[in-house]
Write a protein that holds these residues in place. Sequence first.
Motif, short mmCIF file in Angstrom:
data_model
loop_
_atom_site.label_atom_id
_atom_site.label_comp_id
_atom_site.label_asym_id
_atom_site.label_seq_id
_atom_site.Cartn_x
_atom_site.Cartn_y
_atom_site.Cartn_z
N UNK A 30 0.85 -1.19 0.00
CA UNK A 30 0.00 0.00 0.00
C UNK A 30 0.89 1.24 0.00
N UNK A 31 0.63 2.14 -0.92
CA UNK A 31 1.39 3.39 -1.02
C UNK A 31 0.89 4.39 0.01
N UNK A 32 1.17 4.09 1.26
CA UNK A 32 0.79 4.94 2.38
C UNK A 32 1.69 4.60 3.55
N UNK A 33 1.68 5.44 4.55
CA UNK A 33 2.48 5.22 5.73
C UNK A 33 1.73 4.31 6.71
N UNK A 117 8.13 -0.05 4.34
CA UNK A 117 9.23 0.09 3.40
C UNK A 117 9.44 1.58 3.17
N UNK A 118 10.22 1.93 2.18
CA UNK A 118 10.52 3.34 1.92
C UNK A 118 9.26 4.20 1.84
N UNK A 119 8.40 3.95 0.87
CA UNK A 119 7.19 4.75 0.70
C UNK A 119 5.92 3.91 0.75
N UNK A 120 6.06 2.66 1.11
CA UNK A 120 4.90 1.78 1.15
C UNK A 120 4.89 0.98 2.45
N UNK A 121 3.74 0.40 2.74
CA UNK A 121 3.63 -0.54 3.83
C UNK A 121 3.06 -1.82 3.24
N UNK A 122 3.65 -2.95 3.60
CA UNK A 122 3.13 -4.24 3.19
C UNK A 122 2.28 -4.77 4.33
N UNK A 123 1.04 -5.12 4.02
CA UNK A 123 0.13 -5.69 5.00
C UNK A 123 -0.06 -7.15 4.63
N UNK A 164 -4.82 4.60 0.69
CA UNK A 164 -4.15 5.49 -0.25
C UNK A 164 -4.93 6.78 -0.44
N UNK A 165 -6.26 6.71 -0.45
CA UNK A 165 -7.07 7.93 -0.54
C UNK A 165 -6.92 8.77 0.74
N UNK A 166 -6.88 8.11 1.90
CA UNK A 166 -6.70 8.83 3.17
C UNK A 166 -5.34 9.50 3.21
N UNK A 167 -4.30 8.77 2.76
CA UNK A 167 -2.95 9.32 2.76
C UNK A 167 -2.86 10.51 1.81
N UNK A 168 -3.46 10.38 0.63
CA UNK A 168 -3.45 11.48 -0.34
C UNK A 168 -4.16 12.70 0.23
N UNK A 169 -5.28 12.48 0.91
CA UNK A 169 -6.03 13.59 1.51
C UNK A 169 -5.19 14.26 2.60
N UNK A 170 -4.49 13.48 3.42
CA UNK A 170 -3.64 14.04 4.46
C UNK A 170 -2.53 14.87 3.86
N UNK A 171 -1.91 14.37 2.80
CA UNK A 171 -0.84 15.10 2.13
C UNK A 171 -1.37 16.42 1.57
N UNK A 172 -2.54 16.37 0.92
CA UNK A 172 -3.13 17.59 0.36
C UNK A 172 -3.45 18.60 1.45
N UNK A 173 -4.00 18.14 2.56
CA UNK A 173 -4.32 19.05 3.67
C UNK A 173 -3.06 19.68 4.24
N UNK A 174 -2.02 18.88 4.43
CA UNK A 174 -0.76 19.40 4.95
C UNK A 174 -0.12 20.37 3.97
N UNK A 175 -0.17 20.05 2.71
CA UNK A 175 0.41 20.92 1.68
C UNK A 175 -0.36 22.24 1.61
#
Length: 184
Positions: A30-33, A117-123, A164-175
């Motif tokens: 998953x491309x999220x933290x 991992x670097x930019x992803x988490x494996x579940x 990934x949608x939650x992570x993208x939303x968090x990034x957008x809000x922080x940005x």
Amino acid sequence: MQFLLILLLLFIVIGLLLPQSYNVTKSININANTHIVKPLITDFSQWHKWSPWKKLDPSVELSLGEPSTGVGAHQSWQSKWGAGEMTTTALSANKMVLNILFAQEHIIAAKVIFTQNAKTVTVTFQITGQATLPLVSGYVAVLSEHILSNAVSLGLNNLKTVAQLSDAQTIMENHGSQNRTSKN
């Protein structure tokens, strides 16, 4: 009549020879933290966002226990297919352990492992269980493994989308908050 008796006997013998235990292991990147992904799994009150069970069985009625997260967190359900309950028995930075009980007799052990991992988490979901119905346990184990394998894959795909949608939303809000200028 004799043919039916032979078929019944053959059915029973094959069922007795099939393994009564089953294992399902499924992973997804998953491309999220981890801090975005982990609460979606470790907090039962978040499962409605990604769990496939309500879509697979619309008759499912869930009940959350208190607390809904952490060791001792509890969730139960009732549906046309039966009842069950799930309890978190261990929780660490990279692992969650669950005990699942179906119909007051069928016990399943599950682990969810988080690997950042670097930019992803494996579940990774690991499920092990054993069927206990006399004469047909082998068939139940094969069917359970098939159903759980498909359901876990669907759930992991749903989880990936939500995280990934939650992570993208968090990034957008922080940005967005970094780009705002204040008027004095």
